[in-house]
Design an enzyme around this catalytic site. Structure first.
Site, PDB file in Angstrom:
ATOM      1  N   GLU A 205       0.804  -1.232   0.000  1.00  0.00           N
ATOM      2  CA  GLU A 205       0.000   0.000   0.000  1.00  0.00           C
ATOM      3  C   GLU A 205       0.834   1.279   0.000  1.00  0.00           C
ATOM      4  O   GLU A 205       0.516   2.254   0.669  1.00  0.00           O
ATOM      5  CB  GLU A 205      -0.960   0.010   1.203  1.00  0.00           C
ATOM      6  CG  GLU A 205      -1.760  -1.253   1.397  1.00  0.00           C
ATOM      7  CD  GLU A 205      -2.564  -1.655   0.162  1.00  0.00           C
ATOM      8  OE1 GLU A 205      -2.784  -0.806  -0.721  1.00  0.00           O
ATOM      9  OE2 GLU A 205      -2.950  -2.828   0.065  1.00  0.00           O
ATOM     10  N   GLY A 206       1.923   1.264  -0.765  1.00  0.00           N
ATOM     11  CA  GLY A 206       2.828   2.412  -0.798  1.00  0.00           C
ATOM     12  C   GLY A 206       3.971   2.174   0.157  1.00  0.00           C
ATOM     13  O   GLY A 206       3.768   2.009   1.362  1.00  0.00           O
TER      14      GLY A 206
END
Length: 354
Positions: A205-206
């Site tokens: 997620e990043g």
């Protein structure tokens, strides 16, 4: 949306070519896809409005970042449970105040590692739960002002939850292997699996570098630090409320940490006109904030224990892990602040030399 079969029953020109073989993850659905390689052309359908895909993605992305932080806490808790059981069961050597061969938990170094695992995991859990409560209150506020305040707090802490919890779980899982010793490398113990499970979380997620850039750029500099200043003020209010008494030492530790954090924030503001320096400071600034909030939430828990009548064993355990965190983990705020002051070395580094 690219279906395998079209509405008329014909096969679409899309194939899954291979599944990636990932570190410790054997049920991953990601794979290499081929679109249109057979020459027919692959047909896909737009979902939602044109050019709104990124905005749609972020409706779930920030929730997912909180959930990945929670995943880090969960892996850390499992690693801690396994290490505690093993440390109480494995007998090796002698120790002061004990007769004969002792379980390895009797050795101070093993207790140090276990307490570090527990303190970091409990701090991460408190950070996740505090942020989840802010999310709830932002949706069901008592006033519009409260909704705005909780939303600001949640937005500020979301990258911290994701990145800090997934960074510290690397240490927690690694300490779990260390406590197992050589048996940590034997798959039957399961200790090594927690290291592999934990390792993906700073990427999900990043990456945590992206979280740090978001924290500094969007959550700090964009409002000139107003949301972070609100957090600092709340921390200082807790320190003041602790006053003189049984929590003086804990309050003083948090007070020193928030002072260092304010100085670090001032340094980021001063460097705002030099983006490479800010970029080099970002990860340490985020980690500093995570350790500070963890210390603040531990102080709040220690104060709350004064009116908690039940379960003396729980109270004793919480006090022990809280004292260890505030004494041994919270000083890492100073370490990250020092790294921020030295960020010019990274910012000015010759890429060819690196």
């Amino acid at each position: 949306l690219v279906p395998k079969f079209l509405a008329d029953g014909e096969s679409n020109d899309v194939r899954a070519l291979s599944v990636e073989h990932k570190l410790g993850i054997h049920a991953s659905p990601t794979c290499v896809m081929s679109f249109g390689d057979s020459g027919q052309g692959s047909i896909g359908y737009l979902v939602g409005e044109l050019h709104q895909g990124l905005a749609c993605m972020f409706t779930m992305m920030n929730h997912a970042r909180l959930e990945v932080g929670l995943e880090g806490v969960g892996v850390g808790e499992r690693a801690l449970q396994a290490a505690r059981v093993y440390a109480n069961d494995r007998r090796q050597g002698v120790a002061p105040k004990h007769d004969g061969q002792v379980p390895i938990i009797a050795h101070a170094d093993v207790r140090r590692m276990l307490l570090t695992m527990r303190a970091l995991t409990e701090a991460g859990r408190a950070l996740v739960m505090y942020s989840a409560a802010a999310l709830d209150r932002s949706h069901a506020p008592r006033s519009s002002d409260e909704a705005d305040a909780e939303r600001r707090r949640l937005e500020l802490l979301t990258p911290v939850v994701k990145a800090w919890c997934t960074e510290v779980v690397q240490e927690v899982a690694s300490l779990g292997v260390q406590i197992h010793g050589g048996m940590g490398y034997v798959e039957e113990t399961g200790a090594a699996q927690y290291v592999r499970d934990a390792r993906i979380t700073p990427i999900y997620e990043g990456t945590n570098g992206i979280q740090a850039a978001d924290f500094v750029g969007r959550k700090f500099l964009r409002d000139d630090g107003a949301a972070l200043d609100e957090l600092f003020a709340d921390i200082e209010a807790t320190v003041s409320a602790a006053g003189q008494g049984p929590h003086t030492d804990a309050a003083n530790a948090v007070s020193h940490a928030v002072t260092a954090a304010r100085q670090a924030a001032a340094g980021v503001r001063a460097a705002a006109a030099t983006p490479p320096v800010v970029d080099a400071q970002a990860w340490d600034f985020l980690m500093l904030t995570g350790y500070l909030v963890g210390g603040w939430l531990y102080l709040r828990q220690l104060i709350a224990l004064d009116s908690y009548a039940a379960d003396d064993a729980f109270r004793a355990a919480k006090r022990l892990s809280g004292e260890h965190y505030l004494g041994a983990m919270l000083p890492r705020v100073q370490l990250h602040a020092a790294a921020m002051r030295a960020a010019g070395v990274v910012a000015d580094a010759d890429v060819a030399v690196v």
